[in-house]
Write a protein that holds these residues in place. Structure first.
Motif, PDB file in Angstrom:
ATOM      1  N   THR A 258     -11.299   3.806   0.981  1.00 21.51           N
ATOM      2  CA  THR A 258      -9.919   3.672   1.467  1.00 21.51           C
ATOM      3  C   THR A 258      -8.908   3.703   0.319  1.00 21.51           C
ATOM      4  O   THR A 258      -7.706   3.801   0.556  1.00 21.51           O
ATOM      5  N   LEU A 259      -9.385   3.581  -0.908  1.00 25.25           N
ATOM      6  CA  LEU A 259      -8.489   3.510  -2.061  1.00 25.25           C
ATOM      7  C   LEU A 259      -7.945   4.896  -2.398  1.00 25.25           C
ATOM      8  O   LEU A 259      -8.716   5.836  -2.622  1.00 25.25           O
ATOM      9  N   ALA A 260      -6.618   5.000  -2.431  1.00 27.06           N
ATOM     10  CA  ALA A 260      -6.005   6.304  -2.723  1.00 27.06           C
ATOM     11  C   ALA A 260      -5.767   6.417  -4.215  1.00 27.06           C
ATOM     12  O   ALA A 260      -4.909   5.743  -4.762  1.00 27.06           O
TER      13      ALA A 260
ATOM     14  N   PRO B  29       4.208  -2.139  -9.221  1.00 30.03           N
ATOM     15  CA  PRO B  29       3.805  -2.863  -8.002  1.00 30.03           C
ATOM     16  C   PRO B  29       3.503  -1.886  -6.871  1.00 30.03           C
ATOM     17  O   PRO B  29       4.177  -0.868  -6.731  1.00 30.03           O
ATOM     18  N   GLY B  30       2.489  -2.199  -6.100  1.00 35.29           N
ATOM     19  CA  GLY B  30       2.170  -1.396  -4.914  1.00 35.29           C
ATOM     20  C   GLY B  30       1.330  -0.168  -5.195  1.00 35.29           C
ATOM     21  O   GLY B  30       1.233   0.735  -4.373  1.00 35.29           O
ATOM     22  N   THR B  31       0.696  -0.128  -6.377  1.00 39.03           N
ATOM     23  CA  THR B  31      -0.130   1.047  -6.690  1.00 39.03           C
ATOM     24  C   THR B  31      -1.621   0.761  -6.433  1.00 39.03           C
ATOM     25  O   THR B  31      -2.467   1.611  -6.680  1.00 39.03           O
ATOM     26  N   GLY B  32      -1.935  -0.444  -5.971  1.00 40.90           N
ATOM     27  CA  GLY B  32      -3.305  -0.703  -5.531  1.00 40.90           C
ATOM     28  C   GLY B  32      -4.165  -1.507  -6.490  1.00 40.90           C
ATOM     29  O   GLY B  32      -5.395  -1.433  -6.419  1.00 40.90           O
ATOM     30  N   LYS B  33      -3.555  -2.342  -7.333  1.00 35.37           N
ATOM     31  CA  LYS B  33      -4.368  -3.120  -8.285  1.00 35.37           C
ATOM     32  C   LYS B  33      -5.207  -4.168  -7.538  1.00 35.37           C
ATOM     33  O   LYS B  33      -6.410  -4.277  -7.763  1.00 35.37           O
ATOM     34  N   SER B  34      -4.531  -4.904  -6.639  1.00 36.50           N
ATOM     35  CA  SER B  34      -5.290  -5.916  -5.877  1.00 36.50           C
ATOM     36  C   SER B  34      -6.293  -5.238  -4.950  1.00 36.50           C
ATOM     37  O   SER B  34      -7.412  -5.734  -4.765  1.00 36.50           O
ATOM     38  N   SER B  35      -5.888  -4.114  -4.369  1.00 37.68           N
ATOM     39  CA  SER B  35      -6.812  -3.385  -3.477  1.00 37.68           C
ATOM     40  C   SER B  35      -8.039  -2.917  -4.257  1.00 37.68           C
ATOM     41  O   SER B  35      -9.153  -2.919  -3.726  1.00 37.68           O
TER      42      SER B  35
ATOM     43  N   ASN C 252       1.894  -5.707 -14.378  1.00 36.20           N
ATOM     44  CA  ASN C 252       2.841  -4.615 -14.146  1.00 36.20           C
ATOM     45  C   ASN C 252       3.431  -4.140 -15.471  1.00 36.20           C
ATOM     46  O   ASN C 252       4.049  -3.091 -15.529  1.00 36.20           O
TER      47      ASN C 252
ATOM     48  N   PRO D 196       1.494   4.276  -3.479  1.00 38.71           N
ATOM     49  CA  PRO D 196       0.690   4.348  -2.247  1.00 38.71           C
ATOM     50  C   PRO D 196       1.175   3.334  -1.206  1.00 38.71           C
ATOM     51  O   PRO D 196       1.107   3.593  -0.017  1.00 38.71           O
ATOM     52  N   ALA D 197       1.700   2.172  -1.678  1.00 33.93           N
ATOM     53  CA  ALA D 197       2.201   1.167  -0.727  1.00 33.93           C
ATOM     54  C   ALA D 197       3.405   1.716   0.042  1.00 33.93           C
ATOM     55  O   ALA D 197       3.495   1.570   1.257  1.00 33.93           O
TER      56      ALA D 197
HETATM   57  N1  LIG Z   1      -4.180   3.003  -4.191  1.00 32.19           N
HETATM   58  C1  LIG Z   1      -4.041   2.554  -2.940  1.00 32.19           C
HETATM   59  N2  LIG Z   1      -4.840   2.986  -1.960  1.00 32.19           N
HETATM   60  C2  LIG Z   1      -4.712   2.544  -0.708  1.00 32.19           C
HETATM   61  N3  LIG Z   1      -3.781   1.678  -0.332  1.00 32.19           N
HETATM   62  C3  LIG Z   1      -2.936   1.215  -1.252  1.00 32.19           C
HETATM   63  C4  LIG Z   1      -3.032   1.626  -2.602  1.00 32.19           C
HETATM   64  N4  LIG Z   1      -2.071   1.007  -3.301  1.00 32.19           N
HETATM   65  C5  LIG Z   1      -1.414   0.232  -2.437  1.00 32.19           C
HETATM   66  N5  LIG Z   1      -1.918   0.357  -1.205  1.00 32.19           N
HETATM   67  C6  LIG Z   1      -1.427  -0.337   0.007  1.00 32.19           C
HETATM   68  O1  LIG Z   1      -0.337  -1.145  -0.391  1.00 32.19           O
HETATM   69  C7  LIG Z   1      -0.617  -2.527  -0.212  1.00 32.19           C
HETATM   70  C8  LIG Z   1      -0.242  -3.269  -1.497  1.00 32.19           C
HETATM   71  O2  LIG Z   1      -1.111  -2.846  -2.529  1.00 32.19           O
HETATM   72  P1  LIG Z   1      -1.685  -3.824  -3.653  1.00 32.19           P
HETATM   73  O3  LIG Z   1      -1.415  -5.225  -3.297  1.00 32.19           O
HETATM   74  O4  LIG Z   1      -3.080  -3.445  -3.914  1.00 32.19           O
HETATM   75  O5  LIG Z   1      -0.762  -3.389  -4.863  1.00 32.19           O
HETATM   76  P2  LIG Z   1      -0.670  -4.039  -6.307  1.00 32.19           P
HETATM   77  O6  LIG Z   1      -0.723  -2.924  -7.294  1.00 32.19           O
HETATM   78  O7  LIG Z   1      -1.648  -5.123  -6.445  1.00 32.19           O
HETATM   79  O8  LIG Z   1       0.803  -4.610  -6.297  1.00 32.19           O
HETATM   80  P3  LIG Z   1       1.396  -5.831  -7.192  1.00 32.19           P
HETATM   81  O9  LIG Z   1       1.540  -5.327  -8.584  1.00 32.19           O
HETATM   82  O10 LIG Z   1       2.722  -6.117  -6.540  1.00 32.19           O
HETATM   83  O11 LIG Z   1       0.442  -6.985  -7.060  1.00 32.19           O
HETATM   84  C9  LIG Z   1      -2.095  -2.632   0.091  1.00 32.19           C
HETATM   85  O12 LIG Z   1      -2.354  -3.607   1.045  1.00 32.19           O
HETATM   86  C10 LIG Z   1      -2.465  -1.267   0.609  1.00 32.19           C
HETATM   87  O13 LIG Z   1      -2.284  -1.220   1.989  1.00 32.19           O
END
Ligand SMILES: Nc1ncnc2c1ncn2[C@@H]1O[C@H](COP(=O)(O)OP(=O)(O)OP(=O)(O)O)[C@@H](O)[C@H]1O
Ligand SMILES: [Mg+2]
Length: 496
Positions: free
Chosen positions: A204-206, A246-252, A361, A421-422
Motif C-alpha cells: 500500500t506504500l506509494a 510531512p505527509g510523505t509516509g514516514k509513519s506509514s 522533517n 502522497p497524503a
Molecule cells: N507514501 C505513502 N503511501 C501511501 N500512503 C501515504 C504515503 N504517505 C502518506 N500517505 C497517507 O497519508 C497519511 C499520513 O502519512 P504519514 O503519517 O505516514 O506521513 P508522515 O511522513 O509520517 O507525516 P509527518 O511528518 O507529519 O509525521 C497516511 O495515513 C496515508 O494514508
C-alpha cells in the motif's frame, strides 16, 4: 540391500498378521503379553525407530507437543488430506493441524522423518483427585534408524525454532508507548501496550518501486542475518533514518516495516524520558524482534551539541546558592550522548534483532554525530509523490491498473506540483466512487499547485512590490528585536 529391506518388510507383515489372528482367539491377559512380546521382537528387526510425543506428562502440558503441532500446521494446510483448523484467542490468523491418524512426511538434511497424529480415548478413570481430559493425544515421529544421529536433536531443535516463529507471527503485533513518565506498572514494566493494527504494508506504500524493493531487501537480509552479524562481530541491530516533508509516509513506512517483519513497535516519546539512565532502563525492557521508533527527533530534545558542558559554578558564587544545581539539572534530561549510547553503545546490544527508526522533517537540524555512517545504517528520503508512486495510489484507491487516460493526463504535472502522497490520497478518497472524476479533481489540484510554485519562482512585478512593502513594514520591528537581544546578551556578559 533392497532385497534385505523387502524380506524384512514381508516378515513384519507376517508377524502383524499372526498377531491380529491371535488377538481374536486369545483371552485378554495373554493378548497383552503377546502384544508386548511382538512389539519387542519387531523393534529389533524393524529398520525404523519411533518417538512418542504426548500432549502432557500427566501434570503439565508438553511444550514439544504443541510445537510439533504448530510446525506441522505449515505443511498440513497444503499436504495433509485432512487437517483440523483453529484460531488462537489473541490471534487473527487460522492455524492448521494434522488430523487424527493421518501422517505427514517431512525432510531434513537428507532424512525423511514421518509424523503421525494419534488421538485415543482415555480409559475410564479409577480414583483421581484431578479431572483428566477424555482424550489422549500424541505425535509419533518415525525415522530410519540410520538417520537417528542426523535428526536427534537437530531436527527437534529446528521444529521448536520454526514453531516459535509461527507463534510470534500468528499473534497480533503490539504497539508500546512510554507515556507513564518513568513509572512502572505492576509487573515492573515502563511500557504500556495496545494491539497494533495499522494496515500499512509495502504494497500500500506509494513510493518509487526500486527504492521500496531495496528497503524490503535490506530488512529481509537483516532478519535472516543472525549468522552474518555473529561472524562479523557486529551487534544484531540496524538503524533507519526516515526524513522528508510531512505527509510523505514516514509513519506509514514504519508500520509497513513492522507488518513485513512481524515485529512489535516501541514508540519512544523522548519528552517523557527524564534522564539518560531512564532511557537505558526503557531500552533494557524492550524485547528482541522489535522496532524502536523515535518520531520527529529534531523536536524531541535539544540535540544540538553533545560536547556542550554545563557552565562551571563555584561555591563562592553569591548568585548561586546551590552550586551543583545546574549540573544536577543536566543529569535530569536526555542528552544527545545519552541517545547515541542508547542506539549505539554497549547497552544497545542487550537483546538482539532490533531496529531503530528515527524520523524527522528537517534532516539539516540534526547533529552530524547522529548522521555519521554506521550509526543510522540507511538514510531514506521520503519524497513528494512521483509518477510511479501515484500509480500505486491510483490502483489502491480507485482500482485503476495499467494504462489510463486520466492518469496519463497528470503524468506531466506530478513532479512539478510537488504534492505529498497524503495530499493526493485525500483527493482520491473523496471521489473513490467515481474514478474518472477523482483524476479530474487531481489534475485540477496539481495544476493549481504547479501554478503557485511557478509564482513563487517567478513573481509578477506587482507581487514583488507587495513583498517589498511587507518587508519594509516588518524591518523596524525586526531591528528593534535584534537590538533588544544584543542588549540582553551584553548585560549577561557583564554579569559573568
Ligand atoms: N507514501 C505513502 N503511501 C501511501 N500512503 C501515504 C504515503 N504517505 C502518506 N500517505 C497517507 O497519508 C497519511 C499520513 O502519512 P504519514 O503519517 O505516514 O506521513 P508522515 O511522513 O509520517 O507525516 P509527518 O511528518 O507529519 O509525521 C497516511 O495515513 C496515508 O494514508
Ligand atoms: Mg509521521
Amino acid at each position: 540391500m533392497k532385497e534385505v529391506w523387502a524380506s524384512l518388510a514381508s516378515l513384519m507383515g507376517v508377524i502383524a498378521f499372526i498377531q491380529a489372528l491371535l488377538h481374536t482367539v486369545l483371552p485378554p491377559e495373554f493378548r497383552s503379553m503377546l502384544t508386548s512380546f511382538f512389539a519387542r521382537f519387531s523393534s529389533v528387526f524393524s529398520p525404523f525407530c519411533y518417538f512418542d510425543i504426548h500432549d502432557s506428562d500427566g501434570v503439565s502440558p508438553n511444550d514439544l507437543y504443541s510445537s510439533v503441532q504448530l510446525y506441522l500446521s505449515r505443511s498440513a494446510s497444503t499436504l495433509a488430506s485432512r487437517a483440523s483448523l483453529s484460531r488462537l484467542s489473541n490471534s487473527s490468523a487460522f492455524t492448521f493441524s494434522l488430523s487424527s491418524n493421518h501422517i505427514l512426511k517431512d525432510s531434513f538434511n537428507g532424512a525423511i522423518p514421518v509424523w503421525e497424529h494419534i488421538i485415543s480415548q482415555r480409559q475410564a478413570q479409577t480414583i483421581s483427585w484431578r479431572p483428566m481430559p477424555e482424550e489422549k493425544r500424541m505425535f509419533v515421529l518415525k525415522m530410519h534408524k540410520k538417520d537417528r544421529q542426523v535428526l536427534i536433536p537437530a531436527y527437534l531443535d529446528h521444529v521448536m525454532a520454526v514453531a516459535a516463529e509461527i507463534r510470534r507471527r500468528n499473534r497480533d503485533r503490539l504497539l508500546y508507548t512510554n507515556t507513564r513518565g518513568g513509572s512502572m506498572d505492576g509487573r515492573g514494566l515502563p511500557w504500556e501496550s495496545v494491539p497494533f493494527k495499522h494496515p500499512s504494508t509495502f504494497d500500500t506504500l506509494a513510493m518509487n518501486p526500486a527504492k521500496k524493493a531495496e528497503i524490503k531487501g535490506d530488512l529481509d537480509d537483516f532478519a535472516k542475518g543472525e549468522d552474518f552479524y555473529k561472524k562479523t562481530g557486529r551487534a544484531w541491530k540496524r538503524g533507519y533514518l526516515l526524513y522528508g516533508p510531512p505527509g510523505t509516509g514516514k509513519s506509514s513506512m514504519i508500520a509497513a516495516m513492522a507488518n513485513h517483519l512481524g515485529y512489535d513497535i516501541y514508540d519512544l516519546e523522548l519528552t517523557e524520558v527524564h534522564s539518560n539512565s531512564e532511557l537505558r532502563k526503557l531500552l533494557i525492557k524492550t524485547t528482541s524482534k522489535s522496532i524502536i521508533v523515535i518520531e520527529d527527533i529534531d523536536c524531541s530534545i535539544d540535540l544540538s551539541n553533545r560536547a556542550k558542558k554545563p557552565k562551571p559554578t563555584t561555591p563562592s558564587d553569591p548568585s548561586n546558592p546551590t552550586p551543583n544545581l545546574q549540573e544536577e539539572n543536566n543529569t535530569k534530561t536526555v542528552t544527545l550522548s545519552g541517545l547515541l549510547n542508547f542506539t549505539d553503545g554497549l547497552w544497545s546490544c542487550c537483546g538482539s534483532e532490533r531496529i531503530f527508526v528515527f524520523t524527522t522533517n528537517h534532516i539539516e537540524k540534526l547533529d552530524p554525530a547522529l548522521l555519521r555512517s554506521g550509526r543510522m545504517d540507511m538514510h531514506i528520503f521520503m519524497s513528494y509523490c512521483c509518477y510511479e508512486a501515484l500509480k500505486i495510489l491510483v490502483t489502491n484507491y480507485l482500482g485503476i491498473e495499467g494504462e489510463d487516460e486520466g492518469l496519463k493526463a497528470v503524468e506531466a504535472l506530478v513532479d512539478e506540483a510537488e504534492m505529498t502522497p497524503a495530499d493526493i490520497s485525500e483527493i482520491l478518497i473523496k471521489r473513490r466512487r467515481d474514478p474518472k472524476k477523482a483524476l479530474e479533481d487531481l489534475k485540477a489540484a496539481m495544476e493549481k499547485r504547479a501554478e503557485q510554485k511557478e509564482r513563487v519562482r517567478n513573481p509578477t512585478s506587482e507581487e514583488v512590490a507587495e513583498e517589498q512593502e511587507k518587508r519594509a513594514l516588518e524591518t523596524p520591528k525586526e531591528n528593534g528585536l535584534e537590538e533588544e537581544v544584543s542588549k540582553e546578551e551584553s548585560e549577561k556578559d557583564q554579569d559573568s
